[in-house]
Design an enzyme around this catalytic site. Structure first.
Site, PDB file in Angstrom:
ATOM      1  N   ASP A 201       0.833  -1.198   0.000  1.00  0.00           N
ATOM      2  CA  ASP A 201       0.000   0.000   0.000  1.00  0.00           C
ATOM      3  C   ASP A 201       0.872   1.255   0.000  1.00  0.00           C
ATOM      4  OD1 ASP A 201      -2.671   1.235   0.340  1.00  0.00           O
ATOM      5  OD2 ASP A 201      -1.867   1.875   2.273  1.00  0.00           O
ATOM      6  N   GLU A 262       1.498  -0.657  -5.100  1.00  0.00           N
ATOM      7  CA  GLU A 262       0.591   0.438  -5.408  1.00  0.00           C
ATOM      8  C   GLU A 262       1.444   1.704  -5.405  1.00  0.00           C
ATOM      9  OE1 GLU A 262      -3.291   2.849  -3.663  1.00  0.00           O
ATOM     10  OE2 GLU A 262      -1.637   2.215  -2.375  1.00  0.00           O
TER      11      GLU A 262
END
Length: 547
Positions: A201, A262
């Site tokens: 993330d 990401e």
């Protein structure tokens, strides 16, 4: 290519755990629900599961505020349940890739609680600073949260801490050795239990400029207005050293363990740096995800991505939807945005235009055929195989996304892509998401949601579900598809995209406003919608066997 690592051309299914399947009846998806649906996922034809955060969390941001990286949130199960899921998934031929959240912790993490208690050295693991102004009553700089409002919160003694997301998600200071050591230990904890990799993330955001300068444009949270590497908290060069260390951890384990980033970067060549040799394995292709239904924009996204990744020997990763963006049948059912209209925040706004869902679904079917033939791997966000649209009429008092509150109720946020799945039109009020007699789902399902149910689409050759099963099965079986190269037959600017993969495969996507004749071919392998008197209609795609 038997020696190709699995992740170079895998189809990975994203499980948003809260909304996938609820086995215990509390209205929240859980690990037991995933285990029950493993046969469905194996039959769908995917290779692996990416599971959004399942860690212990107060759920200020649906689990992306982690209180304990070595514990499972009780709403989802336990570590023992996770271990059983890993074993079961492997028995079904599925790998398992959980999320990891290294940019920030929960404000309930033991480290941050120690920081608030001002234990010696505890605040050094986070980004605490004195305030600005004569009495320190103003934030240290003008940085803003992705969820709206200032990126700083003041604590009782007058100092401020940084949170680029919710106040319940304080940012870590990755220059502190404790932070790097802790996350390497967390990686090993889960690798030891058999996970096959991690989705990272906010991979672009871990390193901050220590001087914490003001932003020239306070709304630029993804570095669009800065020279590459110049933004104070986006895609800074030092972040790559972290992933070189993580790669060494993964490489110490057998079985091609992998990372997918990401990483929002201001330029595609910057993204390629994350997946250069010795760093991460793959990274999401957001330029393709945000491209409108426009032939020039789609082709440019494909060419730019594959070109830069080829230079570093990496494979591309294609994605049409995820838990942070409007589902693509709704996006494609709206007037096309300009190709350069890209988000400045990791939480893109939702358009107020009402989508034409019939048009959007037709385009989504064609988009699947195009995505599945591009070189590399692809991700399927749960429910896209059912043709789910964005739910845009969630009552205001039911919204959960912190963006809604932080924006002063001006940004609806991401809840519309996270509504619990409809599994059956025969099982109670939750369309089979929960057992009969269960609590209401954590987000409300709209009226008529059961018409998308997996059970209703099962066996219907015209359904979106059966199209996905067919596409994924044929993608796996055809020697031309997966990792490799592509050749364009169509010219740049053409309203029809025509590409070839070798050996003997072509894909044609008609983005014009009129039917077209098929090019020379040996056999029609698959169409997104039926041909029209032998011609390919507008917003449709076809796979062809060619000599």
């Amino acid at each position: 290519m038997p020696d190709t690592p699995w992740w170079r051309d895998a189809v990975i299914y994203q499980v948003y755990i809260r909304s996938f399947a609820d086995a215990d009846g509390d209205g929240i998806g859980d690990i037991a629900g995933i285990r029950e649906r493993l046969p469905y996922l194996a039959d769908l034809g995917v290779d692996a599961l990416w599971i959004n955060p399942w860690y212990a969390s107060p759920q200020a941001d649906a689990g992306y505020d982690v209180a304990d990286y070595r514990a499972i949130d009780p709403a989802y199960g336990s570590v023992a349940d996770a271990e059983k899921l890993i074993v079961d998934a492997h028995e079904h031929g599925l790998r398992l890739v959980p999320d990891i959240v290294p940019n920030h912790t929960s404000d309930q993490h033991v480290w941050f609680r120690a920081a608030l208690a001002d234990e010696p050295g505890a605040r050094d693991r986070y980004v605490f600073r004195p305030g600005s102004g004569p009495d320190g009553a103003e934030p240290p700089n003008n940085w803003r949260s992705h969820f709206g409002g200032p990126a700083w919160t003041q604590v009782a003694d007058g100092s401020w801490y940084l949170h680029l997301f919710d106040p319940g998600q304080p940012d870590l200071d990755w220059s502190h050795p404790d932070v790097a050591a802790e996350f390497e230990a967390v990686l090993r904890f889960w690798f030891d239990r058999g996970v096959d990799g991690f989705r990272i993330d906010v991979a672009h955001g871990l390193v901050k400029d220590a001087t914490l300068p003001d932003l020239g444009d306070a709304d630029d949270l993804l570095g669009r207005s800065y020279a590459p590497g110049g933004h104070p908290f986006v895609d800074r060069d030092d972040v790559l050293e972290i992933y070189e260390s993580w790669r060494r951890v993964a490489d110490a384990y057998p079985g091609d363990r992998m990372f997918v980033a990401e990483a929002w970067t201001p330029a595609p060549e910057r993204l390629a740096r994350y997946v250069a040799p010795g760093r991460l394995h793959t990274a999401f292709n957001f330029d393709y995800l945000v491209a409108p239904w426009d032939p020039t924009a789609l082709r440019e996204a494909v060419d730019i991505t594959t070109g830069h990744l080829r230079e570093v020997g990496a494979s591309a990763t294609w994605v049409l939807s995820n838990h942070d963006v409007v589902r693509h049948p709704s996006r494609y059912g709206r007037p096309a945005r300009e190709p350069e209209s890209v988000p400045t925040s990791a939480v893109p706004p939702v358009s107020d235009d009402a989508p034409d869902l019939a048009l959007g679904t037709r385009r989504a079917r064609a988009a699947l055929l195009l995505e599945a033939v591009l070189p590399g791997g692809m991700y399927v966000y749960q429910g896209e195989e059912l043709g789910l649209p964005e739910v845009e009429d969630i009552p205001d008092d039911k919204r959960q996304d912190p963006t809604w509150e932080r924006s002063g109720h001006t940004v609806r946020g991401r809840d519309g892509a996270r509504v619990p799945l409809p599994w059956s039109d025969q099982e109670g009020a939750s369309a089979g998401f929960s057992p009969d007699g269960a609590a209401e789902p954590w987000l409300p399902q709209p009226d008529g949601w059961a018409r998308y149910a997996a059970s209703r689409q099962q066996g219907d050759p015209d359904s979106v579900l059966e199209l996905y099963r067919t596409v994924l099965a044929r993608r796996r079986a055809h020697p031309a598809l997966g990792d490799g190269d592509l050749t364009w037959v169509s010219a740049p600017g053409d309203a029809v995209l025509h590409l070839r993969r070798e050996p003997g495969f072509a894909c044609v996507v008609n983005l014009s406003d009129a039917p077209i004749d098929l090019p020379a071919h040996d056999e029609v392998l698959l169409t997104s919608v039926p041909l029209e008197d032998g011609r390919l209609g507008s917003d449709a795609a076809v796979w062809l066997a060619v000599s």
